[in-house]
Design a protein around this motif. Structure first.
Motif, PDB file in Angstrom:
ATOM      1  N   ARG A 250     -70.199   8.775  36.580  1.00 40.10           N
ATOM      2  CA  ARG A 250     -71.179   8.132  37.625  1.00 40.10           C
ATOM      3  C   ARG A 250     -70.731   7.950  39.128  1.00 40.10           C
ATOM      4  NH1 ARG A 250     -72.865   5.945  32.626  1.00 40.10           N
ATOM      5  NH2 ARG A 250     -75.096   5.826  32.361  1.00 40.10           N
ATOM      6  N   ASP A 251     -71.385   7.979  39.913  1.00 36.75           N
ATOM      7  CA  ASP A 251     -70.757   7.677  41.478  1.00 36.75           C
ATOM      8  C   ASP A 251     -71.086   6.110  41.570  1.00 36.75           C
ATOM      9  OD1 ASP A 251     -69.952  10.371  41.816  1.00 36.75           O
ATOM     10  OD2 ASP A 251     -72.297  10.749  42.697  1.00 36.75           O
ATOM     11  N   VAL A 252     -70.181   5.261  41.513  1.00 31.60           N
ATOM     12  CA  VAL A 252     -70.259   3.999  41.907  1.00 31.60           C
ATOM     13  C   VAL A 252     -69.799   3.638  43.114  1.00 31.60           C
ATOM     14  CG1 VAL A 252     -69.197   1.600  41.078  1.00 31.60           C
ATOM     15  CG2 VAL A 252     -69.317   3.572  39.549  1.00 31.60           C
ATOM     16  N   GLN A 253     -71.120   3.004  43.707  1.00 30.50           N
ATOM     17  CA  GLN A 253     -70.700   2.493  45.119  1.00 30.50           C
ATOM     18  C   GLN A 253     -70.113   1.181  45.152  1.00 30.50           C
ATOM     19  OE1 GLN A 253     -74.470   1.945  47.138  1.00 30.50           O
ATOM     20  NE2 GLN A 253     -75.089   4.091  47.031  1.00 30.50           N
ATOM     21  N   LEU A 263     -69.676  -4.772  38.835  1.00 29.05           N
ATOM     22  CA  LEU A 263     -69.048  -3.678  38.723  1.00 29.05           C
ATOM     23  C   LEU A 263     -69.269  -2.969  37.423  1.00 29.05           C
ATOM     24  CD1 LEU A 263     -66.763  -1.981  39.746  1.00 29.05           C
ATOM     25  CD2 LEU A 263     -65.175  -3.092  38.811  1.00 29.05           C
ATOM     26  N   ALA A 264     -69.048  -3.811  36.359  1.00 30.03           N
ATOM     27  CA  ALA A 264     -69.367  -3.065  35.013  1.00 30.03           C
ATOM     28  C   ALA A 264     -70.868  -2.792  34.925  1.00 30.03           C
ATOM     29  CB  ALA A 264     -69.333  -4.288  33.786  1.00 30.03           C
ATOM     30  N   ASN A 265     -71.947  -3.147  35.429  1.00 31.71           N
ATOM     31  CA  ASN A 265     -73.235  -2.892  35.599  1.00 31.71           C
ATOM     32  C   ASN A 265     -73.369  -1.420  36.431  1.00 31.71           C
ATOM     33  OD1 ASN A 265     -76.086  -2.893  35.079  1.00 31.71           O
ATOM     34  ND2 ASN A 265     -76.407  -4.005  36.982  1.00 31.71           N
ATOM     35  N   ARG A 266     -72.839  -1.118  37.459  1.00 33.18           N
ATOM     36  CA  ARG A 266     -72.823  -0.129  38.047  1.00 33.18           C
ATOM     37  C   ARG A 266     -72.034   1.053  37.542  1.00 33.18           C
ATOM     38  NH1 ARG A 266     -72.088  -1.641  44.326  1.00 33.18           N
ATOM     39  NH2 ARG A 266     -73.794  -3.231  44.807  1.00 33.18           N
ATOM     40  N   MET A 267     -70.864   0.693  36.864  1.00 36.45           N
ATOM     41  CA  MET A 267     -70.509   1.984  35.683  1.00 36.45           C
ATOM     42  C   MET A 267     -71.124   1.978  34.565  1.00 36.45           C
ATOM     43  SD  MET A 267     -66.100   1.309  36.215  1.00 36.45           S
ATOM     44  CE  MET A 267     -66.099  -0.357  35.441  1.00 36.45           C
ATOM     45  N   ASP A 273     -65.108  -4.885  28.208  1.00 35.21           N
ATOM     46  CA  ASP A 273     -64.094  -3.881  28.438  1.00 35.21           C
ATOM     47  C   ASP A 273     -63.578  -4.019  29.918  1.00 35.21           C
ATOM     48  OD1 ASP A 273     -64.585  -3.178  25.927  1.00 35.21           O
ATOM     49  OD2 ASP A 273     -66.136  -1.359  26.505  1.00 35.21           O
ATOM     50  N   VAL A 274     -64.407  -4.005  30.931  1.00 36.29           N
ATOM     51  CA  VAL A 274     -63.943  -4.323  32.211  1.00 36.29           C
ATOM     52  C   VAL A 274     -62.945  -5.591  32.360  1.00 36.29           C
ATOM     53  CG1 VAL A 274     -64.823  -4.679  34.719  1.00 36.29           C
ATOM     54  CG2 VAL A 274     -65.961  -3.267  32.968  1.00 36.29           C
ATOM     55  N   VAL A 275     -63.218  -6.675  31.909  1.00 33.53           N
ATOM     56  CA  VAL A 275     -62.460  -7.772  31.926  1.00 33.53           C
ATOM     57  C   VAL A 275     -61.157  -7.392  31.325  1.00 33.53           C
ATOM     58  CG1 VAL A 275     -62.327 -10.252  31.127  1.00 33.53           C
ATOM     59  CG2 VAL A 275     -64.551  -9.435  32.059  1.00 33.53           C
ATOM     60  N   LEU A 298     -59.439   1.174  41.328  1.00 34.09           N
ATOM     61  CA  LEU A 298     -58.498   1.278  40.146  1.00 34.09           C
ATOM     62  C   LEU A 298     -59.130   1.291  38.832  1.00 34.09           C
ATOM     63  CD1 LEU A 298     -55.030  -0.445  41.257  1.00 34.09           C
ATOM     64  CD2 LEU A 298     -55.633   2.095  41.599  1.00 34.09           C
ATOM     65  N   ILE A 299     -59.790   0.401  38.705  1.00 35.94           N
ATOM     66  CA  ILE A 299     -60.553   0.231  37.277  1.00 35.94           C
ATOM     67  C   ILE A 299     -61.877   1.386  37.043  1.00 35.94           C
ATOM     68  CG2 ILE A 299     -62.159  -1.405  36.084  1.00 35.94           C
ATOM     69  CD1 ILE A 299     -59.371  -2.610  36.389  1.00 35.94           C
ATOM     70  N   ILE A 300     -62.365   1.609  38.371  1.00 35.68           N
ATOM     71  CA  ILE A 300     -63.529   2.548  38.175  1.00 35.68           C
ATOM     72  C   ILE A 300     -62.668   3.994  37.760  1.00 35.68           C
ATOM     73  CG2 ILE A 300     -65.015   4.129  39.913  1.00 35.68           C
ATOM     74  CD1 ILE A 300     -65.469   1.454  41.336  1.00 35.68           C
ATOM     75  N   GLU A 301     -61.589   4.134  38.645  1.00 36.28           N
ATOM     76  CA  GLU A 301     -60.861   5.489  38.194  1.00 36.28           C
ATOM     77  C   GLU A 301     -60.541   5.619  36.473  1.00 36.28           C
ATOM     78  OE1 GLU A 301     -57.991   5.929  40.930  1.00 36.28           O
ATOM     79  OE2 GLU A 301     -59.342   6.521  42.789  1.00 36.28           O
ATOM     80  N   GLU A 302     -59.999   4.431  36.174  1.00 34.50           N
ATOM     81  CA  GLU A 302     -59.521   4.193  34.946  1.00 34.50           C
ATOM     82  C   GLU A 302     -60.608   4.554  33.798  1.00 34.50           C
ATOM     83  OE1 GLU A 302     -57.611   0.807  31.865  1.00 34.50           O
ATOM     84  OE2 GLU A 302     -57.567   0.533  34.138  1.00 34.50           O
ATOM     85  N   PHE A 303     -61.930   3.944  34.122  1.00 39.99           N
ATOM     86  CA  PHE A 303     -62.948   4.345  33.093  1.00 39.99           C
ATOM     87  C   PHE A 303     -63.589   5.871  33.529  1.00 39.99           C
ATOM     88  CE2 PHE A 303     -62.786  -0.096  32.731  1.00 39.99           C
ATOM     89  CZ  PHE A 303     -63.246  -0.260  31.439  1.00 39.99           C
ATOM     90  N   GLY A 304     -62.961   6.572  34.458  1.00 38.09           N
ATOM     91  CA  GLY A 304     -63.469   7.906  34.599  1.00 38.09           C
ATOM     92  C   GLY A 304     -64.782   8.033  35.556  1.00 38.09           C
ATOM     93  N   HIS A 305     -64.929   7.194  36.423  1.00 34.83           N
ATOM     94  CA  HIS A 305     -66.202   7.321  37.334  1.00 34.83           C
ATOM     95  C   HIS A 305     -65.795   7.754  38.561  1.00 34.83           C
ATOM     96  CE1 HIS A 305     -68.733   5.866  34.165  1.00 34.83           C
ATOM     97  NE2 HIS A 305     -67.843   4.850  33.892  1.00 34.83           N
ATOM     98  N   ARG A 306     -66.489   7.910  39.803  1.00 35.97           N
ATOM     99  CA  ARG A 306     -66.068   8.381  40.919  1.00 35.97           C
ATOM    100  C   ARG A 306     -66.488   7.040  41.761  1.00 35.97           C
ATOM    101  NH1 ARG A 306     -68.279  13.343  39.172  1.00 35.97           N
ATOM    102  NH2 ARG A 306     -70.560  12.690  39.923  1.00 35.97           N
ATOM    103  N   VAL A 307     -65.568   6.985  42.736  1.00 39.16           N
ATOM    104  CA  VAL A 307     -65.673   5.678  43.732  1.00 39.16           C
ATOM    105  C   VAL A 307     -66.276   6.515  44.984  1.00 39.16           C
ATOM    106  CG1 VAL A 307     -64.478   4.144  45.088  1.00 39.16           C
ATOM    107  CG2 VAL A 307     -63.779   4.830  42.925  1.00 39.16           C
ATOM    108  N   VAL A 308     -67.493   5.533  45.447  1.00 37.41           N
ATOM    109  CA  VAL A 308     -68.046   5.809  46.937  1.00 37.41           C
ATOM    110  C   VAL A 308     -67.981   4.649  47.481  1.00 37.41           C
ATOM    111  CG1 VAL A 308     -70.344   6.530  47.986  1.00 37.41           C
ATOM    112  CG2 VAL A 308     -69.814   7.411  45.679  1.00 37.41           C
ATOM    113  N   ARG A 309     -67.179   4.659  48.608  1.00 38.61           N
ATOM    114  CA  ARG A 309     -66.680   3.433  49.426  1.00 38.61           C
ATOM    115  C   ARG A 309     -67.985   3.187  50.382  1.00 38.61           C
ATOM    116  NH1 ARG A 309     -61.827   0.382  50.221  1.00 38.61           N
ATOM    117  NH2 ARG A 309     -60.552   0.833  48.123  1.00 38.61           N
ATOM    118  N   VAL A 310     -68.203   2.032  50.238  1.00 40.05           N
ATOM    119  CA  VAL A 310     -69.621   1.438  51.337  1.00 40.05           C
ATOM    120  C   VAL A 310     -69.013  -0.046  51.658  1.00 40.05           C
ATOM    121  CG1 VAL A 310     -71.392   2.743  49.835  1.00 40.05           C
ATOM    122  CG2 VAL A 310     -70.660   0.185  49.545  1.00 40.05           C
TER     123      VAL A 310
END
Length: 834
Positions: A250-253, A263-267, A273-275, A298-310
Motif C-alpha cells: 500500500r501507499d501510506v501517506q 499508522l497501523a490503520n493506514r498500513m 505488530d506495529v507496537v 522505517l516501520i512502513i518500509e519494514e512492513f513492506g509498504h511504500r511511503v508517501v510523504r505529505v
C-alpha cells in the motif's frame, strides 16, 4: 426477740469457732471481700458475684436469716445491692464464656472452609493438568498412528520391487513387536486417562482457566471467523497444501507526526505488530502515542509498504489544482485603481465618471476606505474602479489596491503638482508592475499648471507621452467634465493592449477589498472576483475564515445570484471578519474549507509564538529594562471596516519617541461592546470609535466605571488627539539660560555669614534667585544657589553689569580670588510630539 435470739444460725459459727467462721474486712465503710472459713479450706468471695433472685433469698442462702446475725455495719439495702452486683458479675462471666465459645467455633468453621476451598482448587488444577496431559498423549498417539500408516503405505508400495530385500525386512520382526506392544500400552493408558479426566470434569461441574486454555470440552466456543478460517485451511490442504497469501503493498501517506494506531490503520496491519516492531527498534510506545515521520518511515518500509510523504500544508493543494486552458479564457473588464494625494480630487473624478454623488457621503470630504464601483461607458464597455484613500495613514490599503488592479490612474492636481502621497502611489504602482495613466485634475482652475506636473513627474521616472515617454496623460476636470471621455478612451486603449482574460467557468477566486462587521448582517466582505464565477451557495475559504455564500450584493445595493470576473460584490455568510487583502477561494465541501481555515489559523498562531520565542533571555531583560523608562498611552480602537482599523493601528505605531509611545490594546470591527469597556477599564485606556458607536450596555458600563469614549469620523482628528494625549506624557524640558558672569576680586570673612566674595559683574546681570556655578581655571568646581547678594551693606535682588557686589554661596566656602561665577536661570519648555 426472735425465736433464734441467742442461737447461732445453722451452719454458721461464731467468730472464734474453728469449724467455720465468717469474717468481713472493711475499707472506708465499704466491704472489700467476704472470707468464709470451713474445716477443710478457706474461701475468699470477691465483690462481683453471680446473680441472685432477691435480697431475702440471698441472705437465706448465705445463712443469714436475721438482722441480728448479719455482720455489723451492713444494712439490708447494702446487702441487697451487693447480692445484685454479685449476680450481675456472674451473668457477665457466663455471657463472655458463651461469646468466646461462639467465636472459637466460627474461626474453626472458617479454617475448615478455607481448607476445603484449597483442596477443591488443587483438585481442579490437578484434573486440568491430567486433561492436558491426556490431550497431548492423544495427539502423540494420533501422530504415531499417522506415521505408522504412512510407513505401511510406503512399504506396500515398495513390496513388488523389494523381493530381493524381503528377507532382511523380516529379520527385525522381533524388534518391531516390543515397539508395537509399547504403543498399544500407551494408547490404553491414554484412553484410561481421558476417561478418568472426563469423569472428573463431569464431577467438578465448573470451568477452570486451565481447562479454557487447554481447549477441552466445556471451554469457550470458537468464533464464526475461526471456523471459517479452519474450513478454508482444510479446503486448501485438500487441494494440495496451504498457499501463502500474497502481500498487498500500500501507499501510506505519512505526515510530519502520526499516531501509532493511525499508522497501523493506514498500513492495514495489526496495532500489536506495529507496537512490537517499534519496541524492537528501541521505542517503548503505546498505540495512542505519536511518532515522528522518520521513525514511521522505517516501520512502513519494514512492513513492506511504500511511503508517501505529505505535510499539513497539503490541505491547500485543492486550491491550486485548477489550471485554466487557453481556449476557456474569455475577455473580462479591466480593474482600474484611482490613486493620488489627498484632496487632489480622486473621488470627485470617479463621481463625475459614474455620474453619482459618492463624495457626498464621505466624512470631511475624504475617502476613509476603499470603494469598488462598476461603470458602463457610452460605448458599452464595463469598467471596474477602485477608489483608495490618499492620506498617509492608508499606505497598506493603497498597496492592496495596487495588487488587485490592472491599470492605475494617478490623479495629480494641476494647481498642487506632485506631493508625498503622489510619490507613494507611484512606488506602489511600480511595485505592482501595472501600467499607469496620469490624470491631471483641476485643469479648470486659474492657477493650474499642467506642465509643472509633467516636469515634476520626471524626477520620479514617470515620463508622459508629451515628454516623449510611454505613459499616457490626460488633462481632466471633475467639475466641468472636461477630458473625461479622453480618460475613458485611454483606459480602454490600455485594457485592449493588456488583453485581459479570465475563465468564468471554474471555481471562483477573488480578493477581499474591504471587510466589516455589520450589526444586522454579521461579517461582510467586499470581494473583487478575479477568476471564475462566485454564486450564491458556494462554500469558500478566505484567509483564516470560511463560510457559505448567503447573499451577493453589488455596488448599487442590489442582490444578485452570481458575480463573474472583475465584478465587485459584498459577500454575506462568513463565520468571522477576514483581513483586507485576503484571497477568497471556492472549495467543494465545507469540511475542506474548515480544514484549510484551521491550518492557516494554527500556522499563524505558531508563527506569532515563534516570533515571541525567538528572543534570548538577555534580550528580554534588556527590553524590559528599556521599557521601564518608556511611558505608554494605552488605547482601544473600534472601526467600521477592517481596513480603517488597520490603518489607524499603523498610524498609532508611528506616534511616539524614545520616551513615550502609543500601545493599541485591542482593535476590531463593529460597535463598542461591554468587553471593550472592561478591557479599557482594566488598563486605564480610552476607547476610540471610528464611524461606530457604543451600544446601550456599553454606554452604561462606561458611565459607571468612568471610561472615556470618543467618536471620530475623520482620521485626522483621531490622530491629532492621540498625538496630543501622548505629548502630555512627556516631561517638560528644562532649559538653562545664561544671564551673567562675575569675577571674584577679593574674599572676606564675615561673622555669622562666613566667607563672602567681593565680585565685579563683568557681563549680564546677577540675580539672587538664579543658579550659580563656580569656575576655577574654566573648570566647574561647584554648582548651587546664592545665600546672599549685597550691594554695599544692603541686600539686593539683582546687580547690573559693571557694578560690584558681595556674594556668598549656600553650603560652600571654598572660594578664591580670580574665580569666575556663572549665573543662569532654568525654564521649563512644554514638549510635543512631531
Amino acid at each position: 426477740m426472735s425465736d433464734n435470739d441467742g442461737k447461732k444460725p445453722l451452719g454458721v459459727r461464731g467468730a472464734g469457732s474453728r469449724p467455720g467462721n465468717v469474717k468481713q474486712s472493711f475499707s472506708h465503710g465499704r466491704t472489700k471481700n467476704v472470707v468464709v472459713e470451713t474445716k477443710r479450706k478457706r474461701v475468699v468471695v470477691p465483690k462481683p458475684a453471680a446473680a441472685a433472685t432477691g435480697a431475702a433469698g440471698s441472705a437465706t442462702s448465705s445463712g443469714i436469716t436475721s438482722a441480728s446475725k448479719r455482720p455489723a455495719g451492713i444494712s439490708d439495702a447494702e446487702l441487697e445491692r451487693r447480692m445484685k452486683a454479685l449476680a450481675a458479675a456472674r451473668a457477665r462471666e457466663a455471657d463472655d464464656a458463651a461469646q468466646r465459645e461462639a467465636d472459637e467455633k466460627a474461626r474453626e468453621e472458617e479454617r475448615n472452609r478455607r481448607r476445603e476451598e484449597a483442596e477443591a482448587k488443587e483438585r481442579e488444577q490437578r484434573e486440568a493438568e491430567e486433561k492436558a496431559r491426556a490431550k497431548v498423549e492423544e495427539e502423540e498417539r494420533q501422530k504415531r498412528a499417522t506415521e505408522q500408516a504412512a510407513l505401511k503405505a510406503a512399504a506396500s508400495a515398495a513390496e513388488p520391487d523389494a523381493a530381493p530385500v524381503a528377507a532382511p525386512s523380516r529379520a527385525p520382526a522381533s524388534k518391531v513387536a516390543p515397539v508395537a506392544r509399547k504403543r498399544e500400552e500407551d494408547d490404553q493408558q491414554t484412553r484410561r486417562g481421558k476417561a478418568r479426566g472426563t469423569d472428573d470434569a463431569r464431577r467438578s461441574g465448573k470451568l477452570t482457566l486451565n481447562q479454557a486454555l487447554a481447549g477441552g470440552e466445556g471451554g469457550r466456543p470458537k468464533s464464526m471467523a475461526a471456523m471459517k478460517r479452519k474450513q478454508e485451511r482444510a479446503r486448501q490442504k485438500a487441494m494440495g497444501g496451504l498457499q501463502e497469501r500474497e502481500k498487498i503493498v500500500r501507499d501510506v501517506q505519512l505526515p510530519e507526526t502520526i499516531v501509532v494506531s493511525e499508522l497501523a490503520n493506514r498500513m492495514a496491519e495489526r496495532v500489536g505488530d506495529v507496537v512490537k516492531a517499534l519496541m524492537q527498534s528501541g521505542m517503548m510506545v503505546t498505540q495512542n502515542q505519536s511518532i515522528d515521520a522518520d521513525t514511521a518511515e522505517l516501520i512502513i518500509e519494514e512492513f513492506g509498504h511504500r511511503v508517501v510523504r505529505v505535510s499539513d500544508s497539503d490541505v491547500e493543494d485543492v486550491i491550486d489544482t485548477i489550471q485554466d486552458k487557453p481556449e476557456d479564457l474569455t475577455p473580462r473588464p479591466p480593474v482600474i485603481t484611482i490613486m493620488g494625494h489627498v484632496d487632489h480630487g480622486k473621488t470627485s473624478l470617479l463621481d463625475a465618471i459614474r455620474d453619482a454623488k459618492v463624495v457626498a457621503g464621505e466624512a470631511g470630504g475624504i475617502t476613509q476606505h476603499i470603494g469598488a464601483y462598476q461603470v458602463k461607458t457610452d460605448s458599452g464597455a464595463m469598467l471596474t474602479f477602485l477608489d483608495t484613500p490618499g492620506h498617509a495613514a492608508f499606505t497598506s490599503m493603497r498597496a492592496r489596491g495596487a495588487q488587485v488592479t490592472d491599470i492605475v490612474v494617478l490623479v495629480v492636481a494641476a494647481d498642487d503638482a506632485v506631493m508625498p502621497q503622489t510619490i507613494e502611489a507611484i512606488n506602489h504602482a511600480k511595485a505592482a508592475k501595472v501600467p499607469m495613466i496620469v490624470a491631471i485634475n483641476k485643469i479648470d482652475k486659474y492657477e493650474a499648471n499642467p506642465q509643472k506636473v509633467r516636469t515634476d513627474l520626471l524626477q520620479h521616472e514617470v515620463i508622459v507621452e508629451q515628454m516623449s515617454g510611454d505613459v499616457q496623460d490626460v488633462e481632466v476636470s471633475a467639475v466641468t467634465g472636461q477630458g473625461l471621455d479622453e480618460l475613458l478612451e485611454a483606459i480602454a486603449l490600455q485594457a485592449e493592449i493588456l488583453e485581459l482574460k479570465a475563465n468564468p467557468n471554474r471555481a471562483a477566486e477573488g480578493a477581499v477589498i474591504e471587510a466589516q462587521l455589520d450589526v444586522g448582517r454579521g461579517p461582510v466582505a467586499t470581494v473583487l472576483v478575479k477568476k471564475g464565477t462566485l454564486r450564491q451557495g458556494d462554500v469558500f475559504v478566505v484567509g483564516e475564515q470560511y463560510g457559505r455564500v448567503r447573499a451577493l450584493i453589488n455596488d448599487r445595493g442590489e442582490r444578485i445570484k452570481e458575480a463573474g470576473p472583475s465584478v465587485p460584490v459584498e459577500v454575506l455568510g462568513l463565520n468571522g471578519t477576514p483581513e483586507a487583502g485576503d484571497v477568497l477561494n471556492v472549495v467543494e465541501t465545507e469540511a475542506q474549507a474548515r480544514e484549510i481555515a484551521e491550518y492557516r489559523a494554527n500556522a499563524s498562531k505558531e508563527k506569532r509564538a515563534a516570533v515571541g520565542a525567538g528572543t534570548t533571555l538577555e534580550q528580554l531583560l534588556a527590553k524590559a529594562k528599556e521599557d521601564e523608562n518608556v511611558k505608554e498611552l494605552p488605547i482601544v480602537v473600534k472601526a467600521d471596516v477592517q481596513g480603517s482599523a488597520e490603518a489607524i493601528v499603523q498610524a498609532m505605531e508611528k506616534i511616539g519617541n524614545s520616551e513615550v509611545r502609543v500601545r493599541v490594546l485591542h482593535s476590531g470591527v463593529g460597535a463598542i461592546t461591554e468587553s471593550d469597556i472592561g478591557l479599557a477599564e482594566a488598563s486605564g485606556a480610552p476607547v476610540f470609535g471610528f464611524n461606530v458607536r457604543a451600544n446601550a450596555p456599553a454606554r452604561n458600563t462606561a458611565n459607571q466605571k468612568g471610561v472615556e469614549i470618543r467618536y471620530y469620523s475623520v482620521i485626522y482628528d483621531l490622530v491629532d488627539d492621540v498625538k496630543a494625549a501622548a505629548s502630555g506624557l512627556l516631561g517638560n524640558e528644562i532649559r538653562e539660560k545664561f544671564i551673567g558672569y562675575a569675577k571674584i576680586k577679593e574674599v572676606f570673612k564675615v561673622t555669622g555669614i562666613g566667607r563672602v566674595a567681593g565680585c565685579l559683574v563683568t557681563e549680564g546681570v546677577a540675580r539672587r534667585s538664579s543658579g550659580v556655578r563656580l569656575l576655577r581655571d574654566d573648570v566647574v568646581v561647584h554648582e548651587g544657589t546664592l545665600k546672599t547678594l549685597k550691594r554695599f551693606k544692603d541686600d539686593v535682588n539683582e546687580v547690573q553689569s559693571g557694578q560690584e557686589c558681595g556674594m556668598a554661596f549656600e553650603n560652600y566656602d571654598d572660594i578664591r580670588p580670580d574665580d569666575v561665577i556663572e549665573i543662569f536661570e532654568r525654564e521649563e519648555v512644554v514638549r510635543t510630539l512631531a
